[in-house]
Scaffold this motif. Structure first.
Motif, PDB file in Angstrom:
ATOM      1  N   ASP A 281       0.876  -1.186   0.036  1.00  0.00           N
ATOM      2  CA  ASP A 281       0.139   0.124  -0.006  1.00  0.00           C
ATOM      3  C   ASP A 281       0.925   1.088   0.108  1.00  0.00           C
ATOM      4  O   ASP A 281       0.657   2.217  -0.527  1.00  0.00           O
ATOM      5  CB  ASP A 281      -0.764   0.020   1.157  1.00  0.00           C
ATOM      6  CG  ASP A 281      -1.934  -1.089   1.105  1.00  0.00           C
ATOM      7  OD1 ASP A 281      -2.337  -1.290   0.089  1.00  0.00           O
ATOM      8  OD2 ASP A 281      -2.391  -1.373   2.057  1.00  0.00           O
ATOM      9  N   GLU A 282       1.765   1.281   0.886  1.00  0.00           N
ATOM     10  CA  GLU A 282       2.790   2.700   1.040  1.00  0.00           C
ATOM     11  C   GLU A 282       3.658   2.882  -0.200  1.00  0.00           C
ATOM     12  O   GLU A 282       3.771   3.883  -0.539  1.00  0.00           O
ATOM     13  CB  GLU A 282       3.494   2.530   2.278  1.00  0.00           C
ATOM     14  CG  GLU A 282       4.208   3.612   2.754  1.00  0.00           C
ATOM     15  CD  GLU A 282       4.909   3.677   4.168  1.00  0.00           C
ATOM     16  OE1 GLU A 282       5.341   4.891   4.511  1.00  0.00           O
ATOM     17  OE2 GLU A 282       4.511   2.611   4.837  1.00  0.00           O
ATOM     18  N   PHE A 283       4.370   1.622  -0.657  1.00  0.00           N
ATOM     19  CA  PHE A 283       5.383   1.615  -1.603  1.00  0.00           C
ATOM     20  C   PHE A 283       5.178   1.077  -2.844  1.00  0.00           C
ATOM     21  O   PHE A 283       5.976   1.594  -3.947  1.00  0.00           O
ATOM     22  CB  PHE A 283       6.408   1.424  -1.112  1.00  0.00           C
ATOM     23  CG  PHE A 283       7.116   1.824   0.175  1.00  0.00           C
ATOM     24  CD1 PHE A 283       7.371   3.165   0.365  1.00  0.00           C
ATOM     25  CD2 PHE A 283       7.205   1.149   1.387  1.00  0.00           C
ATOM     26  CE1 PHE A 283       7.777   3.660   1.423  1.00  0.00           C
ATOM     27  CE2 PHE A 283       7.667   1.695   2.530  1.00  0.00           C
ATOM     28  CZ  PHE A 283       7.938   2.802   2.701  1.00  0.00           C
ATOM     29  N   GLY A 284       3.929   0.379  -3.067  1.00  0.00           N
ATOM     30  CA  GLY A 284       4.106  -0.386  -4.227  1.00  0.00           C
ATOM     31  C   GLY A 284       3.667   0.318  -5.460  1.00  0.00           C
ATOM     32  O   GLY A 284       4.233   0.164  -6.336  1.00  0.00           O
ATOM     33  N   ARG A 285       2.825   1.474  -5.645  1.00  0.00           N
ATOM     34  CA  ARG A 285       2.540   2.137  -6.594  1.00  0.00           C
ATOM     35  C   ARG A 285       4.002   3.074  -7.145  1.00  0.00           C
ATOM     36  O   ARG A 285       4.127   2.858  -8.386  1.00  0.00           O
ATOM     37  CB  ARG A 285       1.534   3.158  -6.425  1.00  0.00           C
ATOM     38  CG  ARG A 285       1.115   4.238  -7.464  1.00  0.00           C
ATOM     39  CD  ARG A 285       0.245   5.103  -7.339  1.00  0.00           C
ATOM     40  NE  ARG A 285      -1.114   4.305  -7.320  1.00  0.00           N
ATOM     41  CZ  ARG A 285      -2.159   4.596  -6.270  1.00  0.00           C
ATOM     42  NH1 ARG A 285      -1.881   5.482  -5.571  1.00  0.00           N
ATOM     43  NH2 ARG A 285      -3.162   3.938  -6.098  1.00  0.00           N
ATOM     44  N   ASP A 286       4.756   3.368  -6.367  1.00  0.00           N
ATOM     45  CA  ASP A 286       5.839   4.016  -6.615  1.00  0.00           C
ATOM     46  C   ASP A 286       6.905   2.952  -7.361  1.00  0.00           C
ATOM     47  O   ASP A 286       7.525   3.522  -8.342  1.00  0.00           O
ATOM     48  CB  ASP A 286       6.657   4.679  -5.496  1.00  0.00           C
ATOM     49  CG  ASP A 286       5.790   5.927  -4.913  1.00  0.00           C
ATOM     50  OD1 ASP A 286       5.225   6.661  -5.823  1.00  0.00           O
ATOM     51  OD2 ASP A 286       5.889   6.272  -3.678  1.00  0.00           O
ATOM     52  N   PHE A 287       7.142   1.982  -6.690  1.00  0.00           N
ATOM     53  CA  PHE A 287       7.975   1.250  -7.682  1.00  0.00           C
ATOM     54  C   PHE A 287       7.562   0.544  -8.731  1.00  0.00           C
ATOM     55  O   PHE A 287       8.370   0.483  -9.549  1.00  0.00           O
ATOM     56  CB  PHE A 287       8.398   0.229  -6.333  1.00  0.00           C
ATOM     57  CG  PHE A 287       9.446   0.213  -5.239  1.00  0.00           C
ATOM     58  CD1 PHE A 287      10.796   0.443  -5.511  1.00  0.00           C
ATOM     59  CD2 PHE A 287       9.007   1.085  -4.294  1.00  0.00           C
ATOM     60  CE1 PHE A 287      11.781   0.818  -4.579  1.00  0.00           C
ATOM     61  CE2 PHE A 287      10.036   1.748  -3.295  1.00  0.00           C
ATOM     62  CZ  PHE A 287      11.383   1.586  -3.472  1.00  0.00           C
ATOM     63  N   MET A 288       6.437   0.005  -8.678  1.00  0.00           N
ATOM     64  CA  MET A 288       5.598  -0.456  -9.899  1.00  0.00           C
ATOM     65  C   MET A 288       5.696   0.512 -11.129  1.00  0.00           C
ATOM     66  O   MET A 288       5.966   0.165 -12.119  1.00  0.00           O
ATOM     67  CB  MET A 288       4.227  -0.968  -9.878  1.00  0.00           C
ATOM     68  CG  MET A 288       4.392  -2.260  -8.757  1.00  0.00           C
ATOM     69  SD  MET A 288       2.591  -3.041  -8.666  1.00  0.00           S
ATOM     70  CE  MET A 288       1.900  -2.016  -7.439  1.00  0.00           C
ATOM     71  N   ASN A 289       5.541   2.028 -10.710  1.00  0.00           N
ATOM     72  CA  ASN A 289       5.770   2.918 -11.873  1.00  0.00           C
ATOM     73  C   ASN A 289       7.085   2.866 -12.266  1.00  0.00           C
ATOM     74  O   ASN A 289       7.307   3.050 -13.494  1.00  0.00           O
ATOM     75  CB  ASN A 289       5.068   4.246 -11.268  1.00  0.00           C
ATOM     76  CG  ASN A 289       3.768   4.369 -11.153  1.00  0.00           C
ATOM     77  OD1 ASN A 289       2.756   3.465 -11.718  1.00  0.00           O
ATOM     78  ND2 ASN A 289       3.243   5.466 -10.103  1.00  0.00           N
TER      79      ASN A 289
END
Length: 127
Positions: A103-111
């Motif tokens: 939830d906290e970091f997934g979006r940033d790393f997947m982007n």
């Protein structure tokens, strides 16, 4: 006293240093051969992506004023740079990724991974 944990020298330690006493460290005797634990560098991965992920991790850690390993370990970053997870299901399979970190970091790393894949093809690793 600072930003991160530190070690402190005891009075006995100071005496050893001051008097230049010999210190003998013991090592346990290993009777059976143990398999060597895999090291960070043992995980083959896309090194360019790994460096991008390291920079992202540093940025996020600095924003939160925590050590980088609190965000993700090098092992997790190497797995990301090997498996190229771009969705939540694949990302949650990475070592050290739980619901909170997803939830906290997934979006940033997947982007970051998706952006990398627009300019570089996926690499395939033998091991």
């Amino acid at each position: 006293t600072g930003k991160f944990l530190t070690l402190e020298l005891s009075n006995e330690g100071r005496a050893v240093l001051r008097d230049r006493r010999k210190v003998v460290l013991t090592k346990p005797i290993v009777t059976a051969t143990r398999q060597r634990k895999s090291q960070v560098g043992d995980i083959s991965c896309d090194e360019t992506l790994f460096e991008k992920l390291r920079h992202l991790r540093r940025k996020l850690a600095d924003e939160r004023d925590v050590p980088a390993y609190i965000v993700f370990s090098d092992v997790a970053l190497r797995q990301m740079a090997r498996d190229y997870p771009t969705d939540a299901i694949a990302f949650s399979q990475i070592s050290g990724v739980g619901d909170k970190k997803l939830d906290e970091f997934g979006r940033d790393f997947m982007n970051e991974i998706s952006t990398h894949l627009t300019v570089s093809p996926k690499q395939i690793f033998a091991d």
